[in-house]
Design a protein around this motif. Structure first.
Motif, mmCIF file in Angstrom:
data_model
loop_
_atom_site.group_PDB
_atom_site.id
_atom_site.type_symbol
_atom_site.label_atom_id
_atom_site.label_comp_id
_atom_site.label_asym_id
_atom_site.label_seq_id
_atom_site.Cartn_x
_atom_site.Cartn_y
_atom_site.Cartn_z
ATOM 1 N N MET A 32 5.046 -8.899 7.811
ATOM 2 C CA MET A 32 4.761 -7.521 7.452
ATOM 3 C C MET A 32 3.769 -6.946 8.439
ATOM 4 O O MET A 32 2.988 -7.673 9.059
ATOM 5 C CB MET A 32 4.216 -7.432 6.020
ATOM 6 C CG MET A 32 5.229 -7.826 4.958
ATOM 7 S SD MET A 32 4.625 -7.551 3.290
ATOM 8 C CE MET A 32 4.530 -5.758 3.253
ATOM 9 N N ALA A 33 3.794 -5.627 8.532
ATOM 10 C CA ALA A 33 2.959 -4.976 9.536
ATOM 11 C C ALA A 33 2.538 -3.588 9.085
ATOM 12 O O ALA A 33 3.091 -3.031 8.136
ATOM 13 C CB ALA A 33 3.710 -4.880 10.857
ATOM 14 N N VAL A 46 0.103 -1.165 14.681
ATOM 15 C CA VAL A 46 -1.323 -1.367 14.429
ATOM 16 C C VAL A 46 -1.640 -2.855 14.288
ATOM 17 O O VAL A 46 -2.527 -3.377 14.951
ATOM 18 C CB VAL A 46 -1.760 -0.624 13.149
ATOM 19 C CG1 VAL A 46 -3.207 -0.961 12.804
ATOM 20 C CG2 VAL A 46 -1.588 0.879 13.316
ATOM 21 N N ALA A 47 -0.937 -3.534 13.383
ATOM 22 C CA ALA A 47 -1.239 -4.946 13.132
ATOM 23 C C ALA A 47 -0.063 -5.596 12.410
ATOM 24 O O ALA A 47 0.695 -4.926 11.713
ATOM 25 C CB ALA A 47 -2.503 -5.081 12.288
ATOM 26 N N THR A 48 0.047 -6.904 12.604
ATOM 27 C CA THR A 48 1.087 -7.708 11.964
ATOM 28 C C THR A 48 0.493 -8.977 11.383
ATOM 29 O O THR A 48 -0.419 -9.567 11.973
ATOM 30 C CB THR A 48 2.182 -8.092 12.963
ATOM 31 O OG1 THR A 48 2.878 -6.936 13.404
ATOM 32 C CG2 THR A 48 3.185 -9.063 12.339
ATOM 33 N N ARG A 49 1.020 -9.381 10.237
ATOM 34 C CA ARG A 49 0.745 -10.697 9.659
ATOM 35 C C ARG A 49 2.097 -11.393 9.520
ATOM 36 O O ARG A 49 2.987 -10.876 8.846
ATOM 37 C CB ARG A 49 0.061 -10.585 8.304
ATOM 38 C CG ARG A 49 -0.318 -11.955 7.717
ATOM 39 C CD ARG A 49 -0.845 -11.831 6.307
ATOM 40 N NE ARG A 49 -1.300 -13.096 5.784
ATOM 41 C CZ ARG A 49 -0.509 -14.043 5.296
ATOM 42 N NH1 ARG A 49 0.790 -13.856 5.246
ATOM 43 N NH2 ARG A 49 -1.016 -15.180 4.838
ATOM 44 N N ASN A 50 2.244 -12.564 10.169
ATOM 45 C CA ASN A 50 3.546 -13.226 10.106
ATOM 46 C C ASN A 50 3.617 -14.241 8.970
ATOM 47 O O ASN A 50 2.676 -14.404 8.179
ATOM 48 C CB ASN A 50 3.925 -13.834 11.455
ATOM 49 C CG ASN A 50 3.150 -15.088 11.796
ATOM 50 O OD1 ASN A 50 2.402 -15.629 10.985
ATOM 51 N ND2 ASN A 50 3.344 -15.576 13.013
ATOM 52 N N SER A 51 4.728 -14.917 8.869
ATOM 53 C CA SER A 51 4.971 -15.821 7.744
ATOM 54 C C SER A 51 4.022 -17.003 7.714
ATOM 55 O O SER A 51 3.788 -17.584 6.657
ATOM 56 C CB SER A 51 6.411 -16.330 7.804
ATOM 57 O OG SER A 51 7.312 -15.264 7.897
#
Length: 123
Positions: A32-33, A46-51
């Protein structure tokens, strides 16, 4: 398929902080980002958090913004500090249908988008 829903936007003075939340229980464990679109400009990553929990940030927000998953609420949050007028934009939450181990940054990497929440920073 459920569309992500953003919340937490508002108006703040320069130097202030805001926390955005994205409710997307079906995708919170996927990639998600956050993206943003300033008036008259294209939408930017802006930013991402991966699995795997790894995170990545645009240079313009590195050190000021923090992306995180709230496991209790099943939300993806964006803590924004030291805000300045250049941060004024509509902020969008994006979710990827599948897991990922890289840091996606392009709009085409994401399948589902929220409606956006306005952030306004005054000088």
């Amino acid at each position: 398929q459920v569309q992500p829903v953003e919340s937490g936007g508002g108006s703040v003075q320069a130097g202030g902080s805001l926390r955005l939340s994205c409710e997307a229980p079906e995708y919170v464990f996927n990639c998600m980002a956050w993206f943003r679109q300033a008036p008259g400009k294209e939408r930017d990553w802006v930013a991402t958090r991966n699995s795997a929990g790894a995170t990545g940030y645009a240079d313009s927000v590195q050190g000021r913004f923090t992306i995180s998953k709230d496991s209790a609420k099943n939300t993806l949050d964006l803590q924004m500090t030291t805000l300045n007028p250049d941060d004024t934009a509509i902020y969008y939450c994006a979710a990827r249908r599948n897991f990922c181990t890289f840091i996606p940054k392009d709009e085409s990497d994401f399948d589902y988008w929220g409606q956006g929440t306005q952030v306004t920073v005054s000088s």
